[in-house]
Design a protein around this motif. Structure first.
Motif, mmCIF file in Angstrom:
data_model
loop_
_atom_site.group_PDB
_atom_site.id
_atom_site.type_symbol
_atom_site.label_atom_id
_atom_site.label_comp_id
_atom_site.label_asym_id
_atom_site.label_seq_id
_atom_site.Cartn_x
_atom_site.Cartn_y
_atom_site.Cartn_z
ATOM 1 N N LEU A 125 -2.745 -4.970 -3.368
ATOM 2 C CA LEU A 125 -3.301 -3.918 -2.506
ATOM 3 C C LEU A 125 -2.131 -3.300 -1.751
ATOM 4 O O LEU A 125 -1.420 -3.981 -1.014
ATOM 5 N N ILE A 126 -1.907 -2.015 -1.966
ATOM 6 C CA ILE A 126 -0.785 -1.299 -1.343
ATOM 7 C C ILE A 126 -1.275 -0.658 -0.045
ATOM 8 O O ILE A 126 -2.323 -0.009 -0.023
ATOM 9 N N ILE A 127 -0.514 -0.858 1.028
ATOM 10 C CA ILE A 127 -0.904 -0.347 2.349
ATOM 11 C C ILE A 127 0.266 0.433 2.943
ATOM 12 O O ILE A 127 1.419 0.019 2.842
ATOM 13 N N ASP A 128 -0.024 1.587 3.580
ATOM 14 C CA ASP A 128 1.039 2.282 4.324
ATOM 15 C C ASP A 128 0.428 3.036 5.497
ATOM 16 O O ASP A 128 -0.799 3.194 5.570
ATOM 17 N N ASP A 129 1.293 3.481 6.397
ATOM 18 C CA ASP A 129 0.790 4.167 7.591
ATOM 19 C C ASP A 129 0.379 5.609 7.297
ATOM 20 O O ASP A 129 -0.678 6.055 7.730
ATOM 21 N N VAL A 154 -4.001 -13.587 2.060
ATOM 22 C CA VAL A 154 -2.914 -13.513 1.065
ATOM 23 C C VAL A 154 -1.611 -13.111 1.772
ATOM 24 O O VAL A 154 -1.644 -12.629 2.908
ATOM 25 N N PRO A 155 -0.452 -13.281 1.106
ATOM 26 C CA PRO A 155 0.818 -12.884 1.738
ATOM 27 C C PRO A 155 1.037 -11.365 1.736
ATOM 28 O O PRO A 155 0.460 -10.648 0.923
ATOM 29 N N VAL A 156 1.904 -10.947 2.648
ATOM 30 C CA VAL A 156 2.407 -9.558 2.656
ATOM 31 C C VAL A 156 3.803 -9.562 2.049
ATOM 32 O O VAL A 156 4.626 -10.407 2.393
ATOM 33 N N VAL A 157 4.064 -8.607 1.179
ATOM 34 C CA VAL A 157 5.425 -8.351 0.711
ATOM 35 C C VAL A 157 5.778 -6.948 1.167
ATOM 36 O O VAL A 157 4.978 -6.025 0.973
ATOM 37 N N PHE A 158 6.932 -6.789 1.817
ATOM 38 C CA PHE A 158 7.314 -5.413 2.146
ATOM 39 C C PHE A 158 8.554 -4.997 1.388
ATOM 40 O O PHE A 158 9.523 -5.748 1.279
ATOM 41 N N ALA A 159 8.500 -3.776 0.840
ATOM 42 C CA ALA A 159 9.663 -3.222 0.159
ATOM 43 C C ALA A 159 10.703 -2.883 1.206
ATOM 44 O O ALA A 159 10.383 -2.303 2.249
ATOM 45 N N LYS A 160 11.945 -3.261 0.915
ATOM 46 C CA LYS A 160 13.033 -2.993 1.851
ATOM 47 C C LYS A 160 13.744 -1.715 1.438
ATOM 48 O O LYS A 160 13.947 -1.480 0.245
ATOM 49 N N LYS A 161 14.128 -0.946 2.438
ATOM 50 C CA LYS A 161 14.902 0.267 2.161
ATOM 51 C C LYS A 161 16.364 -0.128 2.098
ATOM 52 O O LYS A 161 16.871 -0.778 2.997
ATOM 53 N N SER A 162 17.006 0.277 1.024
ATOM 54 C CA SER A 162 18.396 -0.136 0.849
ATOM 55 C C SER A 162 19.223 1.056 0.391
ATOM 56 O O SER A 162 18.810 1.784 -0.507
ATOM 57 N N LYS A 194 -10.368 -8.183 -6.222
ATOM 58 C CA LYS A 194 -9.507 -9.369 -6.203
ATOM 59 C C LYS A 194 -8.124 -8.914 -5.732
ATOM 60 O O LYS A 194 -7.543 -7.995 -6.305
ATOM 61 N N VAL A 195 -7.659 -9.513 -4.646
ATOM 62 C CA VAL A 195 -6.342 -9.159 -4.096
ATOM 63 C C VAL A 195 -5.539 -10.444 -3.938
ATOM 64 O O VAL A 195 -6.008 -11.397 -3.324
ATOM 65 N N THR A 196 -4.324 -10.464 -4.514
ATOM 66 C CA THR A 196 -3.474 -11.662 -4.356
ATOM 67 C C THR A 196 -2.258 -11.396 -3.474
ATOM 68 O O THR A 196 -1.634 -12.328 -2.984
ATOM 69 N N LYS A 197 -1.892 -10.112 -3.311
ATOM 70 C CA LYS A 197 -0.760 -9.755 -2.435
ATOM 71 C C LYS A 197 -1.042 -8.407 -1.801
ATOM 72 O O LYS A 197 -1.679 -7.542 -2.421
ATOM 73 N N VAL A 198 -0.547 -8.244 -0.578
ATOM 74 C CA VAL A 198 -0.541 -6.922 0.046
ATOM 75 C C VAL A 198 0.907 -6.444 0.034
ATOM 76 O O VAL A 198 1.813 -7.178 0.436
ATOM 77 N N LEU A 199 1.121 -5.219 -0.463
ATOM 78 C CA LEU A 199 2.476 -4.657 -0.556
ATOM 79 C C LEU A 199 2.570 -3.436 0.335
ATOM 80 O O LEU A 199 1.702 -2.560 0.321
ATOM 81 N N THR A 200 3.652 -3.380 1.139
ATOM 82 C CA THR A 200 3.896 -2.202 1.965
ATOM 83 C C THR A 200 5.382 -1.897 1.947
ATOM 84 O O THR A 200 6.139 -2.473 1.174
ATOM 85 N N ILE A 201 5.779 -0.948 2.809
ATOM 86 C CA ILE A 201 7.183 -0.533 2.853
ATOM 87 C C ILE A 201 7.627 -0.570 4.306
ATOM 88 O O ILE A 201 6.857 -0.217 5.199
ATOM 89 N N GLU A 202 8.849 -1.032 4.542
ATOM 90 C CA GLU A 202 9.291 -1.133 5.926
ATOM 91 C C GLU A 202 9.504 0.263 6.525
ATOM 92 O O GLU A 202 9.822 1.189 5.802
ATOM 93 N N ALA A 203 9.300 0.470 7.802
ATOM 94 C CA ALA A 203 8.898 -0.543 8.742
ATOM 95 C C ALA A 203 7.435 -0.377 9.168
ATOM 96 O O ALA A 203 6.723 -1.357 9.400
ATOM 97 N N SER A 204 6.969 0.865 9.212
ATOM 98 C CA SER A 204 5.695 1.092 9.909
ATOM 99 C C SER A 204 4.470 0.551 9.189
ATOM 100 O O SER A 204 3.426 0.368 9.800
ATOM 101 N N GLY A 205 4.581 0.315 7.891
ATOM 102 C CA GLY A 205 3.423 -0.213 7.190
ATOM 103 C C GLY A 205 3.174 -1.696 7.453
ATOM 104 O O GLY A 205 2.072 -2.203 7.212
#
Ligand code: 5GP
Length: 194
Positions: free
Chosen positions: A121-125, A74-82, A50-61
């Protein structure tokens, strides 16, 4: 050999310092058909979760995450580098050391976009030492949400990250696991996968 391993052999460039350059198809110029193929493969590998969101990190993911998210609907949420230290209380924050840039970034996700009932579901390059994934995992945990799994395009199996994340008990899927690479002659070898 799978489609991504073939592409790495064809277009990847091994740099000094254990860096694999894939900027002609993954993280500068992007091959969208390849992104879609990766999205479908992750969908297949995480089928039944069961996946409700995909989470990644900017930019390449982000591009890979979009293909996966389309497949799950489902939506993608990307963590922003700050670099800002003025983070207000509406953000989940984690500190991530960049493998390629050797600096530390705070990565932030607005509390609006992750909540306790999310299955993420966490995704990265890339997976190297695992700092980026650990940062994303800690953001999911701060939200009280659940990590449904982690999907990586290219894991460098000779670095510690994959082992650390698997030992923590997470379901980690890497499409290509580089066992060894050599900047002197440009060779890349992969860990055989079932
Ligand atoms: P980790 O946090 O696992 O040490 O490193 C993962 C992050 O560093 C990824 O998000 C990716 O952006 C970057 N990275 C690590 N190794 C490589 C590499 O060999 N090539 C490229 N292009 N990026 C890498």
């Amino acid at each position: 050999m799978n489609f991504l391993e073939e592409r790495i052999l064809r277009d990847g460039i091994v740099k000094e310092g254990n860096v694999l350059k894939v900027d002609s198809f993954l993280n500068h110029q992007m091959d969208i058909a390849l992104m879609d193929q990766m999205g479908e493969e992750f969908c297949h590998r995480f089928a039944g979760k069961k996946v409700t969101k995909v989470l990644t990190i900017e930019a390449s993911g982000i591009a890979i995450a979009c293909s996966v998210a389309r497949c799950f609907g489902v939506p993608v949420v990307f963590a922003k580098k700050s670099k800002s230290i003025n983070i207000d209380g509406d953000m989940y924050v984690a500190e991530v050391e960049s493998f390629t840039h050797k600096n530390k970034n705070q990565v932030i996700v607005s509390k609006k976009f992750l909540s306790a009932d999310d299955q993420v579901l966490i995704i990265d390059d890339f997976l190297a030492n695992g700092c980026a994934l650990q940062g994303l995992i800690s953001i999911v945990e701060s939200a009280g949400a659940t990590v449904a799994g982690l999907g990586i395009a290219i894991e460098k199996g000779f670095q510690i990250g994959g082992q650390v994340i698997r030992n923590l008990g997470y379901h980690l899927e890497s499409l290509a696991i580089v066992e060894a690479m050599n900047a002197a002659d440009g060779t890349v070898t992969f860990r055989p996968q079932a």
